[in-house]
Design an enzyme around this catalytic site. Structure first.
Site, short mmCIF file in Angstrom:
data_model
loop_
_atom_site.label_atom_id
_atom_site.label_comp_id
_atom_site.label_asym_id
_atom_site.label_seq_id
_atom_site.Cartn_x
_atom_site.Cartn_y
_atom_site.Cartn_z
N VAL A 1 1.28 -1.14 0.23
CA VAL A 1 0.03 0.16 0.24
C VAL A 1 1.01 1.22 -0.06
CG1 VAL A 1 -0.12 0.33 2.88
CG2 VAL A 1 -2.32 0.73 1.30
N LYS A 2 2.09 0.58 0.71
CA LYS A 2 3.18 2.27 0.88
C LYS A 2 3.14 2.54 -0.71
CE LYS A 2 3.40 2.65 5.50
NZ LYS A 2 3.72 3.37 6.09
#
Ligand SMILES: Cc1ncc(COP(=O)(O)O)c(C=O)c1O
Length: 326
Positions: free
Chosen positions: A43-44
């Site tokens: 997700v980063k």
């Protein structure tokens, strides 16, 4: 022809996937926001790109500059991918409790990695918070990202992850459950969802050894809550500015053992080969099951990929040594 102009254009628009076997005890529809489909497998990527774009826009990051960050690996990966496309250098500072795979992966995408001891106070000059800050001050033409306090972190999730979840559930989401580290994911997604429907409940997953749950419940920053733990990616011994406690309805804490065991179970029962914080989130969801009813739509966000944990949670020798399995 339909193609992305570079790898950064493939960030976002990840699928929602129903959890079946492991969610049997939960009366609601349980959906996983499956973030490993991002190009850096977490997700980063979303917030890494947003932090860089915002720093470019206001001149904090200049052409040919060096990006410096303390990262448990995933933010580093996102930053490194963007740095390759945009022509920056990266120096990442990591704590020595992180998986070796995470360090090797960052080197594979061209970053320099500095490893620091985990078991020191955040104020200690050897801590990974202090070392990243110092490198930021000492390195010419550098920019210290500071994902903990950088508002572009939560903003990325407010602008992309939150709206995706709202659209994919056709506005039917009732609960959002997610592990909390810097707080960017929970705060950005939670804010967006609550603006669409104030009745959406937002739950954070915390670890034993972290300050979040007690701080949320009592307003007290209790140093007695802090001790070393094994779970990777979630929990903190500081209060990052990106954790917006006002949009969080509650926290549940998951043990290191449960997080590790459920990381394995997600792979074996759902075919979901994911990171350690996904195991914690899955177990936390089960701990919260009495909060959900049959008409609810619960979305749990899974942060990163199992390949980063093959030496630990997916290694039975390690699991036995830790006393997590027989
Ligand atoms: C594997 C993993 N899980 C969960 C988190 C927590 O996400 P956030 O920092 O958005 O709170 C992180 C972030 O460091 C992570 O790397």
């Amino acid at each position: 022809m339909k193609y992305a102009k570079n790898i950064l254009e493939t960030i976002g628009n990840t699928p929602l996937v129903k959890i079946n076997e492991l969610a049997k005890e939960i009366p609601a529809l349980v959906l996983a926001k499956y973030e490993t489909f991002n190009p850096g497998n977490s997700v980063k990527d979303r917030m890494a790109l947003k932090m860089i774009e915002d720093a470019e826009a206001d001149g904090r990051l200049k052409p040919g500059g060096t990006i410096i960050e303390g990262t448990s690996g995933n933010t580093g990966m996102g930053l490194a991918l963007a740095a390759i496309i945009k022509g920056y250098k990266c120096i990442f500072v990591m704590a020595d409790k992180q998986s070796k795979e995470k360090i090797d992966i960052l080197k594979a995408v061209g970053a320099e990695v500095v490893v620091c001891p985990t078991d020191v106070e955040p104020e200690d000059p050897r801590s990974y918070y202090s070392v990243s800050k110092r490198l930021g001050e000492e390195t010419p033409n550098s920019w210290y990202v500071n994902q903990y306090d950088n508002p572009s972190n939560a903003k990325a999730h407010y602008e992309s992850t939150g709206p995706e979840i709202w659209k994919q559930t056709e506005g039917k989401i009732t609960h959002f459950v997610v592990g909390v580290g810097t707080g960017g994911t929970i705060s950005g997604v939670g804010k967006y969802l609550k603006e669409q429907n104030p009745n959406v409940k937002v739950w954070g997953i915390d670890t034993y050894g972290s300050v979040f749950k007690k701080y949320h419940e009592t307003g007290e920053f209790d140093e007695k809550e802090i001790y070393p733990y094994v779970t990777e990616g979630i929990g903190e011994d500081i209060l990052p500015k990106n954790v917006d406690f006002s949009i969080i309805d509650g926290f549940t804490k998951v043990t290191d053992k449960d997080a590790a065991v459920y990381t394995q179970l997600l792979a074996k029962k759902e075919g979901m080969f994911l990171g350690n914080s996904a195991g914690a989130a899955m177990k936390g969801l089960l701990q919260l099951k009495d909060h959900f009813t049959k008409d609810d739509v619960v979305v749990v966000l899974f942060h990163d990929h199992g390949s980063r944990y093959v030496g630990k949670m997916f290694n039975d020798e390690w699991m036995k040594k830790m006393g997590y399995i027989e």
